[in-house]
Motif scaffolding. Structure first.
Motif, mmCIF file in Angstrom:
data_model
loop_
_atom_site.group_PDB
_atom_site.id
_atom_site.type_symbol
_atom_site.label_atom_id
_atom_site.label_comp_id
_atom_site.label_asym_id
_atom_site.label_seq_id
_atom_site.Cartn_x
_atom_site.Cartn_y
_atom_site.Cartn_z
ATOM 1 N N ILE B 32 38.333 48.336 43.780
ATOM 2 C CA ILE B 32 38.452 49.257 42.635
ATOM 3 C C ILE B 32 39.779 48.999 41.912
ATOM 4 O O ILE B 32 39.825 48.855 40.686
ATOM 5 N N ASP B 33 40.868 48.921 42.682
ATOM 6 C CA ASP B 33 42.191 48.675 42.094
ATOM 7 C C ASP B 33 42.216 47.327 41.370
ATOM 8 O O ASP B 33 42.722 47.218 40.243
ATOM 9 N N ALA B 34 41.635 46.298 42.006
ATOM 10 C CA ALA B 34 41.607 44.956 41.400
ATOM 11 C C ALA B 34 40.767 44.942 40.122
ATOM 12 O O ALA B 34 41.106 44.242 39.158
ATOM 13 N N THR B 35 39.680 45.701 40.111
ATOM 14 C CA THR B 35 38.789 45.761 38.938
ATOM 15 C C THR B 35 39.522 46.319 37.723
ATOM 16 O O THR B 35 39.319 45.866 36.590
ATOM 17 N N ILE B 36 40.372 47.307 37.952
ATOM 18 C CA ILE B 36 41.124 47.920 36.857
ATOM 19 C C ILE B 36 42.234 46.979 36.358
ATOM 20 O O ILE B 36 42.490 46.894 35.161
ATOM 21 N N ARG B 37 42.877 46.267 37.279
ATOM 22 C CA ARG B 37 44.102 45.527 36.946
ATOM 23 C C ARG B 37 43.903 44.040 36.648
ATOM 24 O O ARG B 37 44.835 43.365 36.208
ATOM 25 N N THR B 38 42.706 43.504 36.908
ATOM 26 C CA THR B 38 42.526 42.058 36.758
ATOM 27 C C THR B 38 42.661 41.594 35.309
ATOM 28 O O THR B 38 42.306 42.324 34.369
ATOM 29 N N GLU B 39 43.180 40.378 35.154
ATOM 30 C CA GLU B 39 43.289 39.738 33.842
ATOM 31 C C GLU B 39 42.642 38.360 33.863
ATOM 32 O O GLU B 39 42.962 37.512 33.034
ATOM 33 N N VAL B 40 41.739 38.111 34.794
ATOM 34 C CA VAL B 40 41.098 36.791 34.876
ATOM 35 C C VAL B 40 40.095 36.623 33.733
ATOM 36 O O VAL B 40 39.694 37.587 33.082
ATOM 37 N N ALA B 113 46.497 52.923 40.559
ATOM 38 C CA ALA B 113 45.921 52.739 39.224
ATOM 39 C C ALA B 113 44.627 53.522 38.981
ATOM 40 O O ALA B 113 44.350 53.928 37.855
#
Lengths: 205, 205
Positions: B32-40, B113
């Protein structure tokens, strides 16, 4: 210090990002529901967990240092990390807010297993989270954000999980204070009433 | 109708299930945290999304018909689907509640986040969700659940994302009504105060 991030994105950029990150977030919402409800054995859980960890590592290969924040672009506000309405936040149901003819805000939405308190019913605090957000949106405008000063909830009965409606409107304004009311309802009527005072933060006056 | 599920699980069974589903849920929280913060880029998102959808299909191959409910086992209550404390709910931070010497409840926890409202700060409604839950726990006991009747929040200042503390206690009881108070705080002191009236539901009297 509350800082907004200004992005040099136009409407087409925003739509492109929506097309990339909206479906990803929907997939994670679906996974959240499956995680709560699954009854598979430990070996199947282990394989699923490995797939999830691989996806997380992939997404983290390039990421923001902190939380998402609220982005302001030429295409409008992007509160995409928000836990009630955020396009990129899997925790958000999400609500899609509309403007009522009287200037208030409303949304029709669905709450499933991830929002359960009493068995089969919405957690009372989830109702509070949603009402706080929608009253705050009703009390605010694009160039005048307002934050909750005080808010009260009155629970008339337990709210069943499923299809729900929320609405809120301003009742009056006095200086930096804006008074708003609203309610949550199911097909049988109102389940929770809310009233709050919303304040213009110093940095937005 | 609020129905609790009675499971024929002993403490060892509960511990075994905790060992299987606790780590899975932690992995989904991380996602969940990675989904919000990713920039890939879009192609990397597509691969991650396929992995997530595969994990979801695997978990859904055997699942409960509805929401998790609240299970009662010989090993104690299992509110594992709860969005504040649920071991199996990735939406929950989760809080781990402790009993204070005065009989109240408290928890130290971290919000990242996924819980952001104003940039860098906790969504006011998330504070309300957490306070509603902890006041409700303080007002309840194992054999006397109590649900929120009314609750009010007073926001003293915005709460920063990060390490936080919440506590609540009963101030008095009158018949079916139990009055509780509590607050949320960061390292610099109280950020949100709450007071509420909690009611014994008819089915639990």
């Amino acid at each position: 210090m509350v800082e907004f991030t200004i992005e040099s994105l136009d409407s087409a950029d925003v739509e492109r990002l929506r097309g990339i990150f909206g479906p990803l977030t929907e997939s994670v919402r679906d996974l959240i529901d499956a995680t709560i409800r699954t009854e598979v054995d430990a070996d199947v859980v282990a394989v699923a967990k490995a797939e999830i960890d691989a996806a997380t590592a992939r997404l983290r290969s390039r990421q923001l240092d902190g939380a998402f924040g609220v982005r302001l672009s030429e295409g409008g506000q992007m509160p995409w990390g928000n836990p009630v309405i955020g396009l990129r936040n899997p925790v958000a149901p999400p609500l899609v807010l509309h403007r009522a003819p009287d200037g208030g805000k409303y949304a029709d939405f669905h709450l499933g297993a991830a929002y359960e308190g009493p068995p089969g019913h919405v957690h009372g605090g989830m109702s509070a989270l949603i009402l706080d957000h929608v009253l705050g949106e009703a009390a605010s405008s694009a160039d005048h954000p307002r934050l909750t000063g005080t808010i009260s909830m009155r629970y008339l009965r337990t709210t069943p999980l499923g299809d729900l409606h929320v609405e809120a409107r301003i009742v009056r304004s006095e200086g930096i204070k804006t008074y708003a009311v609203g309610h949550l309802s199911d097909a049988s009527g109102v389940t929770v009433e809310a009233e709050g005072v919303f304040i213009s933060p110093k940095w937005a006056r």
